[in-house]
Design an enzyme around this catalytic site. Structure first.
Site, PDB file in Angstrom:
ATOM      1  CE  LYS A 120      31.881  36.611  44.874  1.00 64.13           C
ATOM      2  NZ  LYS A 120      32.681  37.613  45.564  1.00 64.13           N
ATOM      3  CB  ILE A 151      38.268  18.983  41.843  1.00 69.10           C
ATOM      4  CG1 ILE A 151      39.698  19.298  42.304  1.00 69.10           C
ATOM      5  CG2 ILE A 151      38.173  18.985  40.332  1.00 69.10           C
ATOM      6  CD1 ILE A 151      40.706  18.238  41.898  1.00 69.10           C
TER       7      ILE A 151
HETATM    8  O1  C5P Z   1      31.771  47.808  46.160  1.00 65.75           O
HETATM    9  P1  C5P Z   1      30.559  46.949  46.406  1.00 65.75           P
HETATM   10  O2  C5P Z   1      29.735  47.417  47.585  1.00 65.75           O
HETATM   11  O3  C5P Z   1      29.753  46.709  45.176  1.00 65.75           O
HETATM   12  O4  C5P Z   1      31.185  45.550  46.871  1.00 65.75           O
HETATM   13  C1  C5P Z   1      30.445  44.413  47.062  1.00 65.75           C
HETATM   14  C2  C5P Z   1      31.371  43.316  47.467  1.00 65.75           C
HETATM   15  O5  C5P Z   1      30.628  42.133  47.608  1.00 65.75           O
HETATM   16  C3  C5P Z   1      32.483  43.032  46.456  1.00 65.75           C
HETATM   17  O6  C5P Z   1      33.672  42.872  47.208  1.00 65.75           O
HETATM   18  C4  C5P Z   1      32.093  41.740  45.795  1.00 65.75           C
HETATM   19  O7  C5P Z   1      33.201  40.900  45.565  1.00 65.75           O
HETATM   20  C5  C5P Z   1      31.174  41.100  46.832  1.00 65.75           C
HETATM   21  N1  C5P Z   1      30.151  40.205  46.307  1.00 65.75           N
HETATM   22  C6  C5P Z   1      29.197  40.587  45.370  1.00 65.75           C
HETATM   23  N2  C5P Z   1      28.269  39.686  44.918  1.00 65.75           N
HETATM   24  C7  C5P Z   1      28.257  38.439  45.382  1.00 65.75           C
HETATM   25  C8  C5P Z   1      29.196  38.063  46.349  1.00 65.75           C
HETATM   26  C9  C5P Z   1      30.111  38.971  46.802  1.00 65.75           C
HETATM   27  O8  C5P Z   1      29.176  41.744  44.965  1.00 65.75           O
HETATM   28  N3  C5P Z   1      27.325  37.589  44.981  1.00 65.75           N
END
Ligand code: C5P
Length: 223
Positions: free
Chosen positions: A59, A63
């Site tokens: 994520k 800059i």
């Molecule tokens: O364990 P779970 O199914 O909740 O994991 C969702 C994954 O998706 C996590 O690794 C999290 O970092 C990622 N993620 C998220 N929301 C976002 C982007 C990525 O939950 N907007």
């Protein structure tokens, strides 16, 4: 629609065990802040060596010169896709888009763990839908490859068009945890997700392979 398994585990040994177990069914594994902070780029190499692709979900938001350099390095390490915060601004995004041999760029819209009250706390007084729409339009304008959004906002991104849709917050049951805007894999597919990102429902399951098979079956056309 493809499944991406989020390897939110403590170390590379646990990550490797999941890749070995699931690689016949899953072709993309996600490395996030937890595993990357613990084990670093070795994890990328391990997954690539097993013939699978890496979604490096750090994520990025900083800059423009720093983030475009990080994305360039990710490309040199054969990363398939990286995530960048769309809220990092157009200049940061554009500098990444114009790189040669870069990974796919997937823009984070609004984290699936946030609800409208959480947005208010950080000074965003609009509906989540409006915020996602604004950010997705920026993603399209600068030429990102896709947008990461919750299952509930798939329609908004679909309407804008020309963007891959990557969806975390997938749950197989009605349980709630830190993900507040969730949906089942089947519903996410019906709404038009290109990729679903699934972490805990798979990696904390007693039998992770069975969960992957259940999701694939649920999402197959004949089900
Ligand atoms: O364990 P779970 O199914 O909740 O994991 C969702 C994954 O998706 C996590 O690794 C999290 O970092 C990622 N993620 C998220 N929301 C976002 C982007 C990525 O939950 N907007």
């Amino acid at each position: 629609m493809e499944i991406i398994v989020a390897l939110d585990v403590d170390n590379i040994f646990q990550a490797e065990a999941f890749v070995d177990l699931l690689k016949e069914k899953v072709k993309i594994f996600k490395i996030g802040s937890k595993l990357f902070t613990s084990e670093g780029p070795n994890t990328i190499e391990m997954i690539n060596k097993k013939g699978c692709n890496v979604f490096l979900d750090l994520k990025y938001c900083d800059i423009p010169s720093v983030i475009s350099s990080a994305v360039k390095i990710a490309g040199e390490k054969n990363v398939f896709a990286v995530s960048v915060h769309i809220s990092g601004g157009k200049e940061m995004l554009e500098k990444c888009v114009c790189l040669k041999n870069r990974p796919l760029l997937w823009g984070i819209s609004v984290l699936t763990s946030l609800d409208e009250n959480n947005l208010k706390e950080i000074g965003v007084f609009r509906k989540i839908d409006e915020q996602v729409e604004t950010l997705a339009k920026i993603a399209k304008e600068v030429g990102l490859d896709g947008v990461v959004c919750s299952p509930r906002e798939i329609g908004i991104v679909k309407k804008i068009g020309g963007l891959q849709i990557i969806v975390p917050g997938i749950r197989l049951t009605e349980e709630t945890d830190d993900q507040k805007r969730t949906l089942s894999p089947k519903k996410a597919k019906e709404k038009g997700a290109d990729y679903i990102v699934v972490g805990r429902p798979i990696i904390q399951a007693e039998n992770p392979l069975t969960i992957v098979e259940t999701i694939l079956k649920e999402c197959s056309p004949q089900f």
